[in-house]
Design a protein around this motif. Structure first.
Motif, mmCIF file in Angstrom:
data_model
loop_
_atom_site.group_PDB
_atom_site.id
_atom_site.type_symbol
_atom_site.label_atom_id
_atom_site.label_comp_id
_atom_site.label_asym_id
_atom_site.label_seq_id
_atom_site.Cartn_x
_atom_site.Cartn_y
_atom_site.Cartn_z
ATOM 1 N N SER A 1 6.632 -1.197 -8.486
ATOM 2 C CA SER A 1 6.443 -1.548 -9.873
ATOM 3 C C SER A 1 4.736 -2.085 -9.975
ATOM 4 O O SER A 1 4.022 -1.906 -10.898
ATOM 5 C CB SER A 1 7.178 -3.183 -10.128
ATOM 6 N N GLN A 2 4.525 -2.828 -8.653
ATOM 7 C CA GLN A 2 3.061 -3.236 -8.375
ATOM 8 C C GLN A 2 2.012 -2.055 -8.803
ATOM 9 O O GLN A 2 1.129 -2.217 -9.457
ATOM 10 C CB GLN A 2 2.760 -4.199 -7.505
ATOM 11 N N ALA B 1 6.651 1.397 -18.527
ATOM 12 C CA ALA B 1 7.232 1.944 -17.376
ATOM 13 C C ALA B 1 8.401 1.226 -16.922
ATOM 14 O O ALA B 1 8.155 0.028 -16.811
ATOM 15 C CB ALA B 1 6.433 2.334 -16.063
ATOM 16 N N LEU B 2 9.632 1.902 -16.536
ATOM 17 C CA LEU B 2 10.724 0.973 -15.909
ATOM 18 C C LEU B 2 10.684 1.303 -14.491
ATOM 19 O O LEU B 2 10.802 2.594 -14.284
ATOM 20 C CB LEU B 2 11.954 1.157 -16.819
ATOM 21 N N GLN C 1 0.863 -1.148 -0.155
ATOM 22 C CA GLN C 1 -0.422 0.103 -0.071
ATOM 23 C C GLN C 1 0.834 1.296 0.014
ATOM 24 O O GLN C 1 0.650 2.225 -0.526
ATOM 25 C CB GLN C 1 -0.922 -0.028 1.106
ATOM 26 N N THR C 2 2.264 0.985 0.527
ATOM 27 C CA THR C 2 2.874 2.351 0.644
ATOM 28 C C THR C 2 3.369 2.817 -0.887
ATOM 29 O O THR C 2 3.321 3.774 -1.205
ATOM 30 C CB THR C 2 4.112 2.216 1.542
ATOM 31 N N GLY C 3 3.538 1.597 -1.546
ATOM 32 C CA GLY C 3 4.059 1.777 -2.893
ATOM 33 C C GLY C 3 2.849 2.351 -3.629
ATOM 34 O O GLY C 3 2.979 3.451 -4.690
ATOM 35 N N ARG C 4 1.711 2.128 -3.460
ATOM 36 C CA ARG C 4 0.258 2.610 -4.108
ATOM 37 C C ARG C 4 0.390 4.132 -3.770
ATOM 38 O O ARG C 4 0.085 5.050 -4.652
ATOM 39 C CB ARG C 4 -0.893 1.938 -3.741
ATOM 40 N N THR D 1 8.363 -2.773 -16.317
ATOM 41 C CA THR D 1 9.711 -3.760 -16.020
ATOM 42 C C THR D 1 10.197 -3.513 -15.100
ATOM 43 O O THR D 1 10.355 -2.071 -14.621
ATOM 44 C CB THR D 1 10.435 -3.602 -17.428
ATOM 45 N N GLY D 2 10.434 -4.209 -13.832
ATOM 46 C CA GLY D 2 11.211 -3.966 -12.809
ATOM 47 C C GLY D 2 12.444 -4.518 -12.844
ATOM 48 O O GLY D 2 12.444 -5.726 -13.460
#
Ligand SMILES: C[S@@+](CC[C@H](N)C(=O)[O-])C[C@H]1O[C@@H](n2cnc3c(N)ncnc32)[C@H](O)[C@@H]1O
Length: 243
Positions: A57-58, A46-47, A22-25, A68-69
């Protein structure tokens, strides 16, 4: 997860996986807002450079057609693949090379990197910056974080700054490693490096990018002064005829 995001209280397997992702979102939502405020609306491919287990990435995969991660650590990529909720549009690759030749020129519409370039010696970070520009599509956007310096004012901070300047960063690290292992015994540590924004700007411009904006953030933690760099690659800025 703690090796990626050192939030207090999360050391020793204490991160809850869904809170971690969730922090990524939240982060990507804020970055898209930052870019929108500057009239930039990235889309397409996106990279995520230094993707770890895919926290960002998610989140990017919820917005971009293809993501791409890339990460230097096979263990990170293995875990990212296990946790990939978008197997059709999000892929992960290991790259231990000091360049991104695994990707062709102009491969991505958007390149993002957070809390990654700060952990490598600047000569490597500079190489990757030039590679980001090469891998960016004309009209694409590059957004990354890089710290400048530590701002501490105490006696110890001042002495550290002097020692770094006097010995050079590499010698300072070697001596500090020896000192720390004598006092604490060997233990892994996270390396942190800062780079002067003027130098970063020069590297990007020499590689052919246009630096659109630079603004501060607190992602490097501690006393570090850190910045976001937003860049574009305009077709007319490129050194060759695009036909
Ligand atoms: C602090 S973690 C951040 C991960 C991710 N950016 C995030 O915010 O969730 C830094 C990551 O950078 C990766 N890394 C370090 N050097 C790298 C390099 N030269 N190329 C690619 N990844 C690298 C590490 O393996 C680690 O996964």
């Amino acid at each position: 997860m703690w090796a990626i995001l050192t939030k207090p209280g999360t050391r020793g397997q204490q991160w809850d996986e869904s809170s971690f992702f969730q922090t990524g979102r939240v982060e990507i939502r804020f970055r898209m807002r930052d870019l929108a405020e500057r009239g930039i609306y990235p889309s397409g491919s996106a990279l995520d450079f230094g993707c770890g287990i895919g926290r960002l990435s998610q989140a990017l995969a919820e917005r971009f057609d293809r993501v791409t991660g890339v990460d230097i650590a096979p263990t990170m990529i293995q875990k990212a693949q296990q946790l990939n909720r978008f197997p059709d549009s999000c892929t992960y690759v290991v790259n231990a090379a000091p360049h991104l030749q695994i990707f062709p020129d102009s491969a991505f519409d958007f390149i993002y990197s957070n809390i990654t370039l700060q952990h490598m010696e600047p000569e490597y970070a500079f190489g990757y910056l030039a590679e980001f520009v090469r891998c960016l599509k004309p009209g694409g956007t590059l957004l990354f974080q890089l710290p400048d310096h530590e701002s501490g004012r105490g006696m110890a901070d001042t002495m550290r700054r002097w020692a770094k300047r006097w010995l050079g960063m590499r010698n300072y690290r070697r001596l500090s490693d020896i000192g720390q292992s004598l006092v604490f015994g060997f233990r892994p540590r996270m390396e942190m490096y800062g780079t002067n924004p003027e130098l970063v700007r020069n590297i990007l411009e020499q590689a052919g990018a246009r630096v659109l904006d630079v603004w501060p953030n607190d992602h490097a933690g501690g006393n570090w002064i850190s910045y976001w760099y937003a860049c574009s690659l305009d077709p007319h800025d490129m050194g060759h005829d695009l036909g």
